[in-house]
Design a protein around this motif. Structure first.
Motif, mmCIF file in Angstrom:
data_model
loop_
_atom_site.group_PDB
_atom_site.id
_atom_site.type_symbol
_atom_site.label_atom_id
_atom_site.label_comp_id
_atom_site.label_asym_id
_atom_site.label_seq_id
_atom_site.Cartn_x
_atom_site.Cartn_y
_atom_site.Cartn_z
ATOM 1 N N GLY A 45 -20.005 -24.757 -24.523
ATOM 2 C CA GLY A 45 -20.174 -23.823 -25.701
ATOM 3 C C GLY A 45 -19.591 -22.541 -25.608
ATOM 4 O O GLY A 45 -20.021 -21.633 -26.190
ATOM 5 N N GLY A 46 -18.754 -22.266 -24.408
ATOM 6 C CA GLY A 46 -18.404 -21.076 -24.467
ATOM 7 C C GLY A 46 -16.934 -20.781 -25.436
ATOM 8 O O GLY A 46 -16.823 -21.768 -26.144
ATOM 9 N N VAL A 47 -16.410 -19.678 -25.549
ATOM 10 C CA VAL A 47 -15.447 -19.272 -26.422
ATOM 11 C C VAL A 47 -14.083 -19.339 -25.380
ATOM 12 O O VAL A 47 -14.048 -18.374 -24.639
ATOM 13 N N PHE A 48 -13.185 -20.165 -25.457
ATOM 14 C CA PHE A 48 -11.862 -20.259 -24.889
ATOM 15 C C PHE A 48 -11.157 -18.968 -25.217
ATOM 16 O O PHE A 48 -11.045 -18.752 -26.419
ATOM 17 N N CYS A 49 -10.727 -18.151 -24.261
ATOM 18 C CA CYS A 49 -9.579 -17.105 -24.455
ATOM 19 C C CYS A 49 -8.395 -17.349 -23.416
ATOM 20 O O CYS A 49 -8.590 -17.653 -22.473
ATOM 21 N N ALA A 50 -7.122 -17.162 -24.182
ATOM 22 C CA ALA A 50 -5.951 -17.311 -23.441
ATOM 23 C C ALA A 50 -5.521 -16.245 -22.534
ATOM 24 O O ALA A 50 -4.765 -16.394 -21.762
ATOM 25 N N THR A 51 -6.215 -15.033 -22.856
ATOM 26 C CA THR A 51 -5.944 -13.741 -21.849
ATOM 27 C C THR A 51 -7.205 -13.044 -21.651
ATOM 28 O O THR A 51 -8.109 -13.066 -22.293
ATOM 29 N N PRO A 52 -7.064 -12.277 -20.635
ATOM 30 C CA PRO A 52 -8.193 -11.359 -20.324
ATOM 31 C C PRO A 52 -8.288 -10.370 -21.575
ATOM 32 O O PRO A 52 -9.542 -9.966 -21.812
ATOM 33 N N ARG A 53 -7.258 -9.872 -21.982
ATOM 34 C CA ARG A 53 -7.347 -9.088 -23.235
ATOM 35 C C ARG A 53 -8.145 -9.589 -24.406
ATOM 36 O O ARG A 53 -8.971 -8.764 -24.922
ATOM 37 N N GLN A 54 -8.222 -10.928 -24.566
ATOM 38 C CA GLN A 54 -9.065 -11.544 -25.628
ATOM 39 C C GLN A 54 -10.399 -11.523 -25.268
ATOM 40 O O GLN A 54 -11.054 -11.298 -26.206
ATOM 41 N N VAL A 55 -10.679 -11.708 -23.894
ATOM 42 C CA VAL A 55 -11.986 -11.606 -23.544
ATOM 43 C C VAL A 55 -12.673 -10.363 -23.887
ATOM 44 O O VAL A 55 -13.634 -10.173 -24.536
ATOM 45 N N ALA A 56 -11.729 -9.282 -23.463
ATOM 46 C CA ALA A 56 -12.397 -7.765 -23.666
ATOM 47 C C ALA A 56 -12.793 -7.461 -25.035
ATOM 48 O O ALA A 56 -13.449 -6.715 -25.604
ATOM 49 N N ALA A 57 -11.730 -7.868 -26.048
ATOM 50 C CA ALA A 57 -11.989 -7.677 -27.457
ATOM 51 C C ALA A 57 -13.158 -8.338 -27.991
ATOM 52 O O ALA A 57 -13.519 -7.781 -28.906
ATOM 53 N N GLN A 58 -13.610 -9.284 -27.354
ATOM 54 C CA GLN A 58 -14.875 -10.006 -27.693
ATOM 55 C C GLN A 58 -16.186 -9.592 -27.212
ATOM 56 O O GLN A 58 -17.112 -10.197 -27.681
#
Length: 182
Positions: A45-58
């Motif tokens: 149930g995690g949220v997949f992100c394609a980049t570290p940038r996307q993780v940081a934004a969330q």
């Protein structure tokens, strides 16, 4: 707890991120191997992100657990790294075993963008990660209640300057090597 992120889903990172998700936390995940992050997102149930940038934004707080200093640098400071997507006051806890002097540099560069950096190497290896029994050595000026919640499944030992904890972790490894050699 706030929105979390986890970067690096290797031998230790994958079970650490699993434990956060199984604890009911919202966790955005990324890995150098996208299939690992996709699998974790689908299964837990995690949220997949394609980049570290996307993780940081969330995320309000994120963990980083990658293989070496170079990987930590590119994940944090690269063009698609944390620094590119971080909002001010993001808390980054780097649990990677990396160069103490580079850890301090990463913290300084992130601070220039309002990001709070914690040097947070851990001991306990894969078994400790799976059992939520890791010991974190957390260094940095920005220890907060939210940060303490991030480490809820582990024993935090000491607070100090960023590179001090990486130094302690490296010395601990060296001492362990010396004991095994004798």
């Amino acid at each position: 707890m706030g929105r979390l992120g986890f970067l690096g889903l290797g031998i230790m990172g994958y079970p650490m991120a699993c434990n956060l998700l199984r604890g009911g936390h919202q966790v955005a995940v990324w890995s150098h191997t996208p299939a690992k992050a996709q699998r974790l997102a689908a299964e837990e149930g995690g949220v997949f992100c394609a980049t570290p940038r996307q993780v940081a934004a969330q995320a309000e707080c994120l963990f980083l657990c990658v293989g070496d200093t170079r990987m930590s640098e590119s994940t944090l400071l690269g063009p698609e790294g944390v620094i590119a997507g971080a909002a001010p006051e993001l808390i980054v806890a780097d649990a990677s075993t990396i160069s103490p002097s580079r850890s301090r540099e990463f913290g300084r560069r992130l601070a220039e963008h309002g990001v709070r950096f914690l040097d947070a190497p851990c001991t306990g290896s894969k078994l400790g990660a799976e059992a939520s029994t890791l010991t974190f050595m957390v260094g940095g000026e920005q220890a907060t209640g939210l940060t303490q919640q991030m480490f809820q499944a582990a024993l935090s030992a000491g607070l100090g300057e960023e590179d001090m904890c990486s130094t302690i972790k490296l010395l601990e490894g060296l001492a362990d090597t010396e004991v095994r050699a004798s």
